[in-house]
Every structure is written in C-alpha cells, then in structure tokens.
Design an enzyme around this catalytic site. Structure first.
Site, PDB file in Angstrom:
ATOM      1  N   ASP A   1     -98.789-106.692  28.972  1.00 36.05           N
ATOM      2  CA  ASP A   1     -98.438-107.029  27.586  1.00 36.05           C
ATOM      3  C   ASP A   1     -98.134-108.518  27.468  1.00 36.05           C
ATOM      4  O   ASP A   1     -97.198-109.022  28.099  1.00 36.05           O
ATOM      5  CB  ASP A   1     -97.222-106.225  27.130  1.00 36.05           C
ATOM      6  CG  ASP A   1     -97.615-104.835  26.676  1.00 36.05           C
ATOM      7  OD1 ASP A   1     -98.330-104.733  25.663  1.00 36.05           O
ATOM      8  OD2 ASP A   1     -97.232-103.855  27.343  1.00 36.05           O
TER       9      ASP A   1
ATOM     10  N   ASP B   1    -100.895 -96.236  23.513  1.00 26.99           N
ATOM     11  CA  ASP B   1     -99.815 -96.972  24.163  1.00 26.99           C
ATOM     12  C   ASP B   1     -98.570 -96.827  23.305  1.00 26.99           C
ATOM     13  O   ASP B   1     -98.597 -97.125  22.115  1.00 26.99           O
ATOM     14  CB  ASP B   1    -100.236 -98.450  24.277  1.00 26.99           C
ATOM     15  CG  ASP B   1     -99.155 -99.350  24.852  1.00 26.99           C
ATOM     16  OD1 ASP B   1     -98.152 -98.842  25.371  1.00 26.99           O
ATOM     17  OD2 ASP B   1     -99.330-100.584  24.771  1.00 26.99           O
TER      18      ASP B   1
END
Length: 247
Positions: free
Chosen positions: A45, A190
């Site tokens: 991320d 996600d």
C-alpha cells in the site's frame, strides 16, 4: 511456484498478504516470511497522505524489497492523488504490478486508459481500484477494450486509508456484475477479508484476496493463506455469481 499454488482453470486463485499489517520496521524480513508461508503476491500500500489521510511508503522502499526478494510479486496499490508521478519510480524499483484509483483521475476512463498503457509500456501489470461507493460501470470501457486496458480491477471492501476495518458486504454486487462481464479478469478485494468473509468475497467472483491482520495476526499464517486460496478455488468450481442474477 509456491506449494499450494492454484492450477485449476480460470483466473488464478491468488492470496496477497498486505504489508500494511506487517512489522513496518522489518518489511524485507516480513516479505521473506510471507513467501515462506505460501503467499502468492505481496500487497504493497502506497498512500500519500492526501488521497487518504495515511502516509505509508514509496518507491525507494519497494526498490529495497525487490533487492531482498528478487522473485516476489510486488502488487503496488496507489492510494494517491497523483499516481502518474510515481510510475517511473515504481518501474525503476521493479514493481510487478501497479493499481491506481479511478477517483484520482476523476473517474475518467480515457485518462485511465492512457495511464494504464504507460504502466504496461514500462513492463508492469496494471490495475484500477474503486472505493466502495464508486460505481462499477466506470471500469467497463477499460475491461471492454480489445485488448483489455487493465489486468486487475480492485474493488475495495473498506474505505481506503487504514487496516483493521470491517468488510462491507454492499460491495459484493459490484464484484459479481464485473465477474459476469469478465470471466477472465483478475478481480481483487481488499479490506476486512478474513476467514469469516472470504466465502462471500469468493462467491461474488473475487479471485485475488488481500488480507492483512487475518494473516499477520495469525499464529499460523500458512494455514490462513491456504484457507483463503481454497475458498477461491471452490467458488471457481461452482461459479455462484452466475446463479445470483436477480435484476
């Protein structure tokens, strides 16, 4: 490949432990550990503190992870206002795949297609991400193109920014609609994916599951990764997304 890798027909069942839930001071070791536990990909991320409030890591860290894990699939998710500004750095860092947010480009499919092409020209796979409230229709021009403009569509099941949030079941119909349209596509979910929500995600048609705390918080990460992958493989056999068309 890694033991347990999916070889059944259709888009590959893929489990991506999220480094957002890893020990942030020992990321290279965490990557090695997760590969040893059977991870298919590693979800990285990259958050800029603007598109989302959280500020995480950037291309220099990806470059270091790559030097320590030459064969790892580094799946980079850009929660960033200016994704185009990071693409060259990520190519230099040898990221495997780059996913950027449609909302960062004003949901403009034409601009997205241009950025997708640039990412591919630099030798990386490409994905687009949607926040939970963003309509799935905005990716149709990209997946309908010949050849398709994207390899992956990420349907976030939480608002992007921080780990440890609860799975939003309201996103599942978007996933099913996209899966019916694109049997071949890598569809990623996600956010709040764990052993309790994996069946719902897989049944909607997601074949790529990102899991953070469910994997990193477990005393037996390999077992969790295996169970997540198994849920996807079972759903691929039964294709429940074809049975649920109610509209």
């Amino acid at each position: 490949g890694v033991s347990g890798a999916d070889e059944s027909p259709g888009p590959r069942a893929t489990v991506c432990p999220s480094l957002l839930a890893a020990d942030q001071g020992a990321l290279a070791g965490e990557v090695a550990r997760m590969l040893g536990e059977g991870a298919d990909w590693l979800h990285v991320d990259i958050m800029d503190g603007r598109f989302v409030p959280n500020l995480t890591i950037g291309p220099p860290v990806v470059e270091h992870l790559r030097s320590q894990a030459p064969s790892a699939f580094l799946d980079c998710h850009l929660s960033c206002s200016n994704p185009a500004g990071l693409i060259d750095g990520l190519a230099k860092a040898k990221a495997s795949s780059v996913t950027f947010h449609m909302e960062a480009l004003g949901n403009n499919a034409q601009l997205a297609a241009q950025l997708c092409a640039r990412i591919r020209q630099l030798g990386m796979r490409v994905g687009v991400a949607l926040k939970p409230g963003t309509p799935i229709e905005i990716v149709f021009p990209l997946v309908d193109a010949t050849p398709p403009a994207v390899d992956i569509v990420l349907c976030l099941s939480v608002e992007p920014g921080f780990g440890g949030q609860s799975f939003m079941h309201s996103v599942l119909p978007k996933v099913s609609e996209l899966r019916r349209r694109c049997p071949w596509l890598d569809i990623q979910m996600d956010g709040g994916v764990n052993l309790h929500t994996m069946e719902a995600a897989a049944a909607a048609g997601a074949n790529v599951l990102v899991a953070g705390s469910a994997v990193f918080g477990s005393p037996a990460p390999a077992a969790v990764i295996s169970q997540l992958r198994g849920a996807i493989v079972r759903a691929k056999e039964q294709k429940p997304w074809l049975l649920e068309v109610s509209e």
